[in-house]
Design a protein around this motif. Structure first.
Motif, PDB file in Angstrom:
ATOM      1  N   LYS A  17      -0.308  17.923  -2.115  1.00 45.65           N
ATOM      2  CA  LYS A  17      -1.534  16.781  -3.056  1.00 45.65           C
ATOM      3  C   LYS A  17      -1.289  15.927  -2.674  1.00 45.65           C
ATOM      4  N   LEU A  18      -0.282  15.223  -1.857  1.00 43.65           N
ATOM      5  CA  LEU A  18      -0.229  14.175  -1.297  1.00 43.65           C
ATOM      6  C   LEU A  18      -1.155  13.237  -0.879  1.00 43.65           C
ATOM      7  N   GLU A  19      -1.916  14.398   0.029  1.00 44.25           N
ATOM      8  CA  GLU A  19      -3.195  14.084   1.576  1.00 44.25           C
ATOM      9  C   GLU A  19      -4.160  13.407  -0.359  1.00 44.25           C
ATOM     10  N   GLU A  20      -4.520  14.174  -1.270  1.00 43.96           N
ATOM     11  CA  GLU A  20      -5.175  13.597  -2.512  1.00 43.96           C
ATOM     12  C   GLU A  20      -4.736  13.169  -3.550  1.00 43.96           C
ATOM     13  N   ALA A  21      -3.559  12.353  -3.303  1.00 43.93           N
ATOM     14  CA  ALA A  21      -3.944  11.155  -4.451  1.00 43.93           C
ATOM     15  C   ALA A  21      -3.762   9.903  -2.954  1.00 43.93           C
ATOM     16  N   LEU A  22      -4.032   9.385  -4.618  1.00 46.22           N
ATOM     17  CA  LEU A  22      -4.522   7.497  -4.592  1.00 46.22           C
ATOM     18  C   LEU A  22      -2.960   6.425  -4.107  1.00 46.22           C
ATOM     19  N   SER A  23      -2.722   6.742  -4.186  1.00 43.32           N
ATOM     20  CA  SER A  23      -1.789   5.982  -4.341  1.00 43.32           C
ATOM     21  C   SER A  23      -0.103   6.811  -5.079  1.00 43.32           C
ATOM     22  N   PRO A  24      -0.108   7.844  -4.693  1.00 42.77           N
ATOM     23  CA  PRO A  24       1.912   7.629  -4.565  1.00 42.77           C
ATOM     24  C   PRO A  24       2.911   7.108  -4.555  1.00 42.77           C
ATOM     25  N   GLU A  25       3.374   7.333  -5.529  1.00 42.41           N
ATOM     26  CA  GLU A  25       4.665   7.125  -5.786  1.00 42.41           C
ATOM     27  C   GLU A  25       6.128   7.479  -5.793  1.00 42.41           C
ATOM     28  N   ALA A  26       6.711   6.692  -4.724  1.00 46.69           N
ATOM     29  CA  ALA A  26       8.656   8.121  -4.165  1.00 46.69           C
ATOM     30  C   ALA A  26       9.044   7.697  -6.084  1.00 46.69           C
ATOM     31  N   GLY A  27       9.914   8.811  -5.865  1.00 49.39           N
ATOM     32  CA  GLY A  27      10.490   9.399  -6.744  1.00 49.39           C
ATOM     33  C   GLY A  27       9.355   9.849  -7.766  1.00 49.39           C
ATOM     34  N   VAL A  28       8.222   9.530  -8.263  1.00 49.87           N
ATOM     35  CA  VAL A  28       7.141  10.731  -8.614  1.00 49.87           C
ATOM     36  C   VAL A  28       6.666  11.726  -7.764  1.00 49.87           C
ATOM     37  N   ASP A  29       6.012  11.142  -6.849  1.00 48.36           N
ATOM     38  CA  ASP A  29       5.466  11.724  -5.813  1.00 48.36           C
ATOM     39  C   ASP A  29       5.724  13.235  -4.947  1.00 48.36           C
ATOM     40  N   TYR A  30       6.582  12.019  -4.505  1.00 44.65           N
ATOM     41  CA  TYR A  30       7.872  12.638  -3.087  1.00 44.65           C
ATOM     42  C   TYR A  30       9.139  11.392  -3.030  1.00 44.65           C
ATOM     43  N   PRO A  31       9.650  11.945  -3.006  1.00 49.33           N
ATOM     44  CA  PRO A  31      11.898  11.746  -2.638  1.00 49.33           C
ATOM     45  C   PRO A  31      11.522  10.156  -2.258  1.00 49.33           C
ATOM     46  N   PRO A  32      12.068   9.333  -2.860  1.00 51.88           N
ATOM     47  CA  PRO A  32      12.581   8.009  -1.928  1.00 51.88           C
ATOM     48  C   PRO A  32      13.271   7.994  -0.811  1.00 51.88           C
ATOM     49  N   PHE A  33      13.088   7.508  -0.548  1.00 44.47           N
ATOM     50  CA  PHE A  33      13.446   7.733   1.355  1.00 44.47           C
ATOM     51  C   PHE A  33      13.566   5.727   1.984  1.00 44.47           C
ATOM     52  N   LEU A  34      14.330   5.419   2.952  1.00 42.34           N
ATOM     53  CA  LEU A  34      14.482   4.022   3.584  1.00 42.34           C
ATOM     54  C   LEU A  34      14.067   4.423   4.675  1.00 42.34           C
ATOM     55  N   LEU A  35      13.661   3.224   5.069  1.00 44.20           N
ATOM     56  CA  LEU A  35      13.125   3.286   6.455  1.00 44.20           C
ATOM     57  C   LEU A  35      13.381   2.140   7.694  1.00 44.20           C
ATOM     58  N   SER A  36      14.000   1.859   8.929  1.00 44.83           N
ATOM     59  CA  SER A  36      14.457   1.149   9.976  1.00 44.83           C
ATOM     60  C   SER A  36      13.202   1.686  11.223  1.00 44.83           C
ATOM     61  N   ARG A  37      12.178   0.559  11.310  1.00 46.50           N
ATOM     62  CA  ARG A  37      11.719   1.416  12.618  1.00 46.50           C
ATOM     63  C   ARG A  37      11.035  -0.428  13.272  1.00 46.50           C
ATOM     64  N   PRO A  38      10.726   0.137  14.397  1.00 42.99           N
ATOM     65  CA  PRO A  38       9.886  -1.036  14.892  1.00 42.99           C
ATOM     66  C   PRO A  38       8.298  -1.628  14.301  1.00 42.99           C
ATOM     67  N   MET A  39       8.523  -1.969  13.363  1.00 40.36           N
ATOM     68  CA  MET A  39       7.544  -2.892  13.195  1.00 40.36           C
ATOM     69  C   MET A  39       6.104  -3.333  13.471  1.00 40.36           C
ATOM     70  N   SER A  40       6.347  -3.836  15.456  1.00 38.49           N
ATOM     71  CA  SER A  40       5.163  -4.466  15.891  1.00 38.49           C
ATOM     72  C   SER A  40       4.407  -2.413  16.406  1.00 38.49           C
ATOM     73  N   VAL A  41       5.042  -1.366  16.232  1.00 36.38           N
ATOM     74  CA  VAL A  41       4.055  -0.523  16.483  1.00 36.38           C
ATOM     75  C   VAL A  41       3.712   0.295  16.117  1.00 36.38           C
ATOM     76  N   GLY A  42       4.861  -0.007  14.790  1.00 34.56           N
ATOM     77  CA  GLY A  42       4.732   1.041  13.662  1.00 34.56           C
ATOM     78  C   GLY A  42       5.452   2.453  14.019  1.00 34.56           C
ATOM     79  N   SER A  43       4.943   3.419  12.604  1.00 37.55           N
ATOM     80  CA  SER A  43       5.859   5.007  13.211  1.00 37.55           C
ATOM     81  C   SER A  43       5.136   5.724  11.989  1.00 37.55           C
TER      82      SER A  43
END
Length: 237
Positions: free
Chosen positions: A106-132
């Motif tokens: 259902k995530l592809e159809e969700a307009l504003s999915p919420e962490a913990g409600v629509d998908y599990p909360p997670f953390l990320l460290s990434r190279p923001m200049s190129v995205g990930s």
């Protein structure tokens, strides 16, 4: 000059074959310390092969228990700052995400999915200049927590979030050795994109694409989502 000389004494010399070393990060998350948010004091004992044998993380900014200690093949235990041992059932976070069954279709159809409600909360460290890439799709943003990689390991190890991804192929040992073992000994997963344990045989170590961590409560499908997110990316920084 005396001050600089004192700093230089902390520089690690070349390791000898099969030498055990202690790895200390006195403040992981300098911004957190300065701004009154979370930061970690991390310590790890690493053997000659680069395996972490013992690790400890202290998180002074949170309610008790603030300290976790992991011993390879002997699990993870928690302490309060007064030295009292906390039971596992008292120390782990009982987050809502652990009790929910998520329907990822259902995530592809969700307009504003919420962490913990629509998908599990997670953390990320990434190279923001190129995205990930993101494990649940581009519309499913990671949660935010300050500051540093060790704080994120701490959150995964005690079940606060489902996982943590570090998109980085060159790692500083002091940023990762304490936290990775704590996650593993909590019953979670901490591997690179080859699904191999990260070894800390030098001050800086190379891994395939990054580090993937999942909490003990993460099921097989969830772990596979985190793994494939990193395995399928072309980012390698």
């Amino acid at each position: 000059d005396d001050f600089l000389a004192a700093i230089d004494r902390g520089i690690e010399p070349s390791r000898k074959k099969n030498e055990r070393v202690w790895i200390l990060d006195p403040i992981d998350g300098t911004k957190g310390l300065i701004t009154g948010q979370q930061y970690i004091v991390g310590l790890a004992l690493v053997d000659g092969s680069g395996k972490t044998l013992v690790s400890a993380m202290g998180n002074p900014s949170i309610p008790s228990p603030q300290v976790m200690v992991a011993v390879r093949d002997h699990g993870l235990r928690y302490w309060s700052v007064d030295g009292s041992v906390q039971g596992e059932e008292m120390a782990r976070i009982k987050s809502d995400w652990q009790q929910q069954t998520y329907d990822y279709t259902k995530l592809e159809e969700a307009l504003s999915p919420e962490a913990g409600v629509d998908y599990p909360p997670f953390l990320l460290s990434r190279p923001m200049s190129v995205g990930s890439p993101l494990p649940f799709g581009p519309q499913c943003a990671p949660s935010t927590i300050c500051c540093g990689a060790q704080v994120k390991y701490f959150a995964v190890a005690r079940g606060e979030v489902a996982g943590f991804i570090q998109f980085q192929s060159n790692l500083k040992s002091w940023d990762h050795a304490p936290g990775a073992l704590c996650v593993q000994e909590s019953g979670g997963m901490a591997v690179d994109a080859n699904e191999e344990e990260v070894l800390f045989g030098d001050r800086e170590v190379g891994v395939n694409k990054g580090v993937i961590c999942c909490a003990a409560e993460a099921d097989e499908d969830l772990r596979e989502r985190f793994l494939s997110c990193v395995q399928d990316t072309n980012i390698n920084v």
